[in-house]
Design an enzyme around this catalytic site. Sequence first.
Site, mmCIF file in Angstrom:
data_model
loop_
_atom_site.group_PDB
_atom_site.id
_atom_site.type_symbol
_atom_site.label_atom_id
_atom_site.label_comp_id
_atom_site.label_asym_id
_atom_site.label_seq_id
_atom_site.Cartn_x
_atom_site.Cartn_y
_atom_site.Cartn_z
ATOM 1 C CG HIS A 1 -1.147 3.728 4.743
ATOM 2 N ND1 HIS A 1 -2.200 3.383 5.326
ATOM 3 C CD2 HIS A 1 -0.590 2.690 4.019
ATOM 4 C CE1 HIS A 1 -2.476 2.166 4.795
ATOM 5 N NE2 HIS A 1 -1.580 1.440 4.234
ATOM 6 C CB SER B 1 -0.867 -0.016 1.157
ATOM 7 O OG SER B 1 -0.200 0.142 2.595
ATOM 8 C CG ASP C 1 -4.209 5.322 7.276
ATOM 9 O OD1 ASP C 1 -3.054 5.251 7.540
ATOM 10 O OD2 ASP C 1 -4.914 4.716 6.349
#
Length: 386
Positions: free
Chosen positions: A343, A35, A340
Amino acid sequence: MALKFSAMAFIFSFLPTVVIPLKFSYPAVFNFGDSNSDTGGLVAGLAFPVGPPNGQTYFQQPHGRFCDGRLIIDFLMDAMDRQFLNPYLDSVGVPNFQKGCNFATGGSTILPANAASTCPFSFGVQVAQFVRFKDRVLQLLAEDKEFQKFLPLEDYFMQGLYMFDMGQNDIDGAFYSKSEDKVIASFPTILSEFEAGIKRLYTAGARNFWVHNTGPLGCLPRIIATFGKNPSKLDQPVCVDSHNRAANVFNSQLLDLCTKFQGQFPDANVTYVDIFSIKMKLIADFSQYGFKHSLAACCGYGGPPLNFDNRIACGQTKVLNGSKVTGSPCNDTAEYVNWDGNHYTEAANRYVSEQILAGNYSNQLPLSINTLQHPCSSTPNYYIKG
């Protein structure tokens, strides 16, 4: 903007201080990762919910990224005057792959996925997808030259840049069931899988390899909230010591692997990027770079010091203790390093990218020096760890 890499770039502190701005000139980029560089693969591949407020800062709407805006790879593509990479798995919207393709998907690991994995698209699968992608591209180009408008030319596969940012989820996931010593003992197996993947890419024609090491895992709010309840487990700046130690060991072994790979394949160009040191410096000295919060999540629930609660993800609304609550974003994302709990914000990604492109690290560590010769889980709360 042209700087060709004739040697592997080392950026550890035992090297002399050299400042050389880094510029790119590659016809295409092929990216593999999790991610940290996923531009929509998990959303496209598994319909994973990456909703508001993700994307609010730059795209003004969710755009497949676990971020309020752009990722490091987006800024690096900008530096090459290239469009953002389309995900390999995204078939909607007539994606253009002329300048490259992104195989990264959130939650991916280097080791093969298992039944408990968040994401099935492990590194080996991503490499296999690339091989299929290349074969199909060459087939289509042979059939009709019109496809050149949307697909990379055959030469681009050898001339292009192959980027890698993986390993964080392997380390992260292992700590939930293993001691620190056993986590570290698993690294040779993990890196053997990575080595097999990059060798397969080399066989398929890849020559320019760009490898990010893993960041300071112990400084993520989720990790601190989960493993940092005992103050004795924390180091400065209030990060989980065991996770950062493991990340450093992993990075050292990854550097050794890259050095060995460069020696085995002298015609390859390998660049190793010390993401750990760049991010660690940002977290430790955040106020010097215009940030107000280094460890608290911008988008989360719970308030200071971490603004993170494992029970509720960024953008999610649910009932906790009889009350409806929402993981809401902060008022100014540019004040926060973390987005968050897992990240980084666009502002932090911009900072990291600037350090990469400057070719130095706080005027201490060189990044790419072409004159220096070396041989070279299921997530019910809808968040992805990496």
